[in-house]
Design a protein around this motif. Structure first.
Motif, PDB file in Angstrom:
ATOM      1  N   ASN A 121       0.414  -0.831   0.256  1.00 16.71           N
ATOM      2  CA  ASN A 121       0.056  -0.042   0.118  1.00 16.71           C
ATOM      3  C   ASN A 121       0.835   1.172  -0.085  1.00 16.71           C
ATOM      4  O   ASN A 121       0.522   2.666  -0.866  1.00 16.71           O
ATOM      5  N   MET A 122       2.449   1.081   0.655  1.00 10.78           N
ATOM      6  CA  MET A 122       2.724   2.230   0.891  1.00 10.78           C
ATOM      7  C   MET A 122       3.006   2.446  -0.934  1.00 10.78           C
ATOM      8  O   MET A 122       3.415   3.877  -1.395  1.00 10.78           O
ATOM      9  N   LEU A 123       3.140   2.002  -1.237  1.00 11.00           N
ATOM     10  CA  LEU A 123       4.522   1.929  -2.921  1.00 11.00           C
ATOM     11  C   LEU A 123       3.252   2.523  -3.984  1.00 11.00           C
ATOM     12  O   LEU A 123       3.521   2.847  -4.606  1.00 11.00           O
ATOM     13  N   ARG A 124       1.998   1.966  -3.594  1.00  7.78           N
ATOM     14  CA  ARG A 124       1.281   1.821  -4.303  1.00  7.78           C
ATOM     15  C   ARG A 124       0.388   3.625  -4.045  1.00  7.78           C
ATOM     16  O   ARG A 124       0.131   4.326  -4.960  1.00  7.78           O
ATOM     17  N   ALA A 125       0.589   3.924  -2.706  1.00  6.83           N
ATOM     18  CA  ALA A 125       0.410   5.109  -2.214  1.00  6.83           C
ATOM     19  C   ALA A 125       1.009   6.343  -3.059  1.00  6.83           C
ATOM     20  O   ALA A 125       0.577   7.731  -3.504  1.00  6.83           O
ATOM     21  N   GLU A 126       2.376   5.736  -3.247  1.00  5.54           N
ATOM     22  CA  GLU A 126       3.599   6.830  -3.981  1.00  5.54           C
ATOM     23  C   GLU A 126       2.339   7.018  -5.331  1.00  5.54           C
ATOM     24  O   GLU A 126       3.048   8.088  -5.837  1.00  5.54           O
ATOM     25  N   LEU A 127       2.609   5.712  -6.366  1.00  4.64           N
ATOM     26  CA  LEU A 127       2.096   6.313  -7.542  1.00  4.64           C
ATOM     27  C   LEU A 127       0.935   6.870  -7.755  1.00  4.64           C
ATOM     28  O   LEU A 127       0.902   7.485  -8.660  1.00  4.64           O
ATOM     29  N   MET A 128      -0.040   6.875  -6.525  1.00  2.00           N
ATOM     30  CA  MET A 128      -1.245   7.197  -6.995  1.00  2.00           C
ATOM     31  C   MET A 128      -1.130   8.454  -6.775  1.00  2.00           C
ATOM     32  O   MET A 128      -2.170   9.221  -7.630  1.00  2.00           O
ATOM     33  N   ARG A 150       0.966  10.405  -7.791  1.00  2.00           N
ATOM     34  CA  ARG A 150       1.532  10.796  -8.771  1.00  2.00           C
ATOM     35  C   ARG A 150       0.954  11.015 -10.056  1.00  2.00           C
ATOM     36  O   ARG A 150       1.163  11.172 -11.074  1.00  2.00           O
ATOM     37  N   GLY A 151       0.158   9.888  -9.723  1.00  6.36           N
ATOM     38  CA  GLY A 151      -0.701   9.470 -10.822  1.00  6.36           C
ATOM     39  C   GLY A 151      -0.405   8.484 -11.856  1.00  6.36           C
ATOM     40  O   GLY A 151       0.286   9.060 -13.107  1.00  6.36           O
ATOM     41  N   LEU A 152       0.534   7.737 -11.741  1.00 11.37           N
ATOM     42  CA  LEU A 152       1.616   6.933 -12.413  1.00 11.37           C
ATOM     43  C   LEU A 152       0.644   5.502 -11.985  1.00 11.37           C
ATOM     44  O   LEU A 152       0.759   5.117 -10.656  1.00 11.37           O
ATOM     45  N   SER A 153       1.103   4.803 -13.473  1.00  7.83           N
ATOM     46  CA  SER A 153       0.267   3.466 -13.393  1.00  7.83           C
ATOM     47  C   SER A 153       1.740   2.543 -13.758  1.00  7.83           C
ATOM     48  O   SER A 153       2.883   3.073 -12.807  1.00  7.83           O
ATOM     49  N   TYR A 154       1.690   1.159 -13.436  1.00  8.25           N
ATOM     50  CA  TYR A 154       2.913   0.486 -13.573  1.00  8.25           C
ATOM     51  C   TYR A 154       3.045   0.977 -14.678  1.00  8.25           C
ATOM     52  O   TYR A 154       4.856   0.654 -14.292  1.00  8.25           O
ATOM     53  N   ALA A 155       2.808   0.870 -15.559  1.00  8.09           N
ATOM     54  CA  ALA A 155       3.893   0.746 -17.191  1.00  8.09           C
ATOM     55  C   ALA A 155       4.704   2.677 -17.060  1.00  8.09           C
ATOM     56  O   ALA A 155       5.859   2.539 -17.822  1.00  8.09           O
ATOM     57  N   ARG A 156       4.265   3.213 -16.725  1.00 11.74           N
ATOM     58  CA  ARG A 156       4.927   4.242 -16.473  1.00 11.74           C
ATOM     59  C   ARG A 156       6.633   4.354 -15.607  1.00 11.74           C
ATOM     60  O   ARG A 156       7.051   4.689 -15.899  1.00 11.74           O
ATOM     61  N   LEU A 157       5.786   3.424 -13.755  1.00  8.02           N
ATOM     62  CA  LEU A 157       7.357   2.837 -13.664  1.00  8.02           C
ATOM     63  C   LEU A 157       8.042   2.211 -14.049  1.00  8.02           C
ATOM     64  O   LEU A 157       9.314   2.746 -13.726  1.00  8.02           O
ATOM     65  N   VAL A 158       7.397   1.735 -14.852  1.00 12.55           N
ATOM     66  CA  VAL A 158       8.790   0.727 -15.588  1.00 12.55           C
ATOM     67  C   VAL A 158       9.776   2.052 -16.844  1.00 12.55           C
ATOM     68  O   VAL A 158      10.585   1.618 -16.362  1.00 12.55           O
ATOM     69  N   GLU A 159       8.910   2.791 -17.222  1.00 13.81           N
ATOM     70  CA  GLU A 159       9.794   3.250 -17.836  1.00 13.81           C
ATOM     71  C   GLU A 159      11.035   4.430 -17.169  1.00 13.81           C
ATOM     72  O   GLU A 159      12.103   4.593 -17.064  1.00 13.81           O
ATOM     73  N   ALA A 160      10.518   5.312 -15.386  1.00 15.61           N
ATOM     74  CA  ALA A 160      11.097   5.495 -14.579  1.00 15.61           C
ATOM     75  C   ALA A 160      12.211   4.912 -14.007  1.00 15.61           C
ATOM     76  O   ALA A 160      12.719   5.321 -14.154  1.00 15.61           O
ATOM     77  N   LEU A 161      11.378   3.627 -13.750  1.00 15.46           N
ATOM     78  CA  LEU A 161      12.676   2.631 -13.142  1.00 15.46           C
ATOM     79  C   LEU A 161      14.101   2.278 -14.690  1.00 15.46           C
ATOM     80  O   LEU A 161      14.969   2.303 -14.457  1.00 15.46           O
ATOM     81  N   GLY A 209      -8.974  -0.338   0.763  1.00 11.92           N
ATOM     82  CA  GLY A 209      -8.644   1.286   1.063  1.00 11.92           C
ATOM     83  C   GLY A 209      -7.070   1.922   1.102  1.00 11.92           C
ATOM     84  O   GLY A 209      -6.763   3.012   2.349  1.00 11.92           O
ATOM     85  N   GLY A 210      -6.239   0.990   1.617  1.00 14.71           N
ATOM     86  CA  GLY A 210      -5.058   1.258   2.365  1.00 14.71           C
ATOM     87  C   GLY A 210      -4.199   2.054   2.374  1.00 14.71           C
ATOM     88  O   GLY A 210      -3.719   3.460   2.290  1.00 14.71           O
ATOM     89  N   THR A 211      -4.371   2.076   0.754  1.00 16.91           N
ATOM     90  CA  THR A 211      -3.706   2.850  -0.185  1.00 16.91           C
ATOM     91  C   THR A 211      -4.391   4.163  -0.311  1.00 16.91           C
ATOM     92  O   THR A 211      -3.265   5.335  -0.471  1.00 16.91           O
ATOM     93  N   GLN A 212      -5.350   4.070  -0.380  1.00 18.02           N
ATOM     94  CA  GLN A 212      -6.253   5.419  -0.138  1.00 18.02           C
ATOM     95  C   GLN A 212      -6.117   6.092   0.955  1.00 18.02           C
ATOM     96  O   GLN A 212      -5.359   7.631   0.308  1.00 18.02           O
ATOM     97  N   THR A 213      -6.377   5.629   1.905  1.00 18.75           N
ATOM     98  CA  THR A 213      -5.728   5.831   3.211  1.00 18.75           C
ATOM     99  C   THR A 213      -4.156   6.710   3.610  1.00 18.75           C
ATOM    100  O   THR A 213      -4.786   7.412   3.859  1.00 18.75           O
ATOM    101  N   LEU A 214      -3.825   5.928   2.773  1.00 20.85           N
ATOM    102  CA  LEU A 214      -1.942   6.783   2.630  1.00 20.85           C
ATOM    103  C   LEU A 214      -1.987   7.608   1.913  1.00 20.85           C
ATOM    104  O   LEU A 214      -1.167   8.707   2.713  1.00 20.85           O
ATOM    105  N   ALA A 215      -2.294   7.009   0.852  1.00 24.13           N
ATOM    106  CA  ALA A 215      -2.021   8.123  -0.251  1.00 24.13           C
ATOM    107  C   ALA A 215      -3.243  10.018   0.329  1.00 24.13           C
ATOM    108  O   ALA A 215      -2.022  10.935  -0.046  1.00 24.13           O
ATOM    109  N   LYS A 216      -3.770   9.678   1.237  1.00 27.60           N
ATOM    110  CA  LYS A 216      -4.905  10.833   1.573  1.00 27.60           C
ATOM    111  C   LYS A 216      -3.647  11.613   2.950  1.00 27.60           C
ATOM    112  O   LYS A 216      -3.983  12.443   3.217  1.00 27.60           O
TER     113      LYS A 216
END
Length: 105
Positions: free
Chosen positions: A16-23, A25-36, A91-98
């Protein structure tokens, strides 16, 4: 409320911490692949999805992902919040993102 966290709880928090950081920034896993790839880390989208869905990935991967997406600060829920389930389960991801509070300079 629980008095201790099990292995599955820690895995949920990592996921959830990783997903929250992506959320945030509005980033998808595909965009994470590019960023990596931009920092020299080769991963496939499928491999990332598998790692994240399990919640079991090396801390090195977590650090690489955070650097790649430009995260320069991360808030980890404190023990009291975790014991109340913050950032865990549905809902853990959303909680952390907020919940992010930037440190004061």
């Amino acid at each position: 409320m629980t008095t201790s966290l099990g292995e599955a709880d820690w895995e949920a928090l990592a996921r959830n911490m990783l997903r929250a950081e992506l959320m945030r920034r509005g980033l998808s896993y595909a965009r994470l692949v590019e960023a990596l790839a931009a920092i020299g880390v080769e991963e496939t989208e499928a491999a990332i999805k598998n790692k994240v869905s399990r919640g079991r990935f090396p801390f090195v991967f977590f650090l690489q992902a955070m650097v790649a997406i430009g995260a320069d600060w991360m808030q980890v829920p404190g023990s009291a919040a975790l014991l109340q389930g913050e950032g865990l389960g549905q809902g853990g991801t959303q909680t952390l993102a907020k919940a992010r509070k930037d440190p004061t300079p």
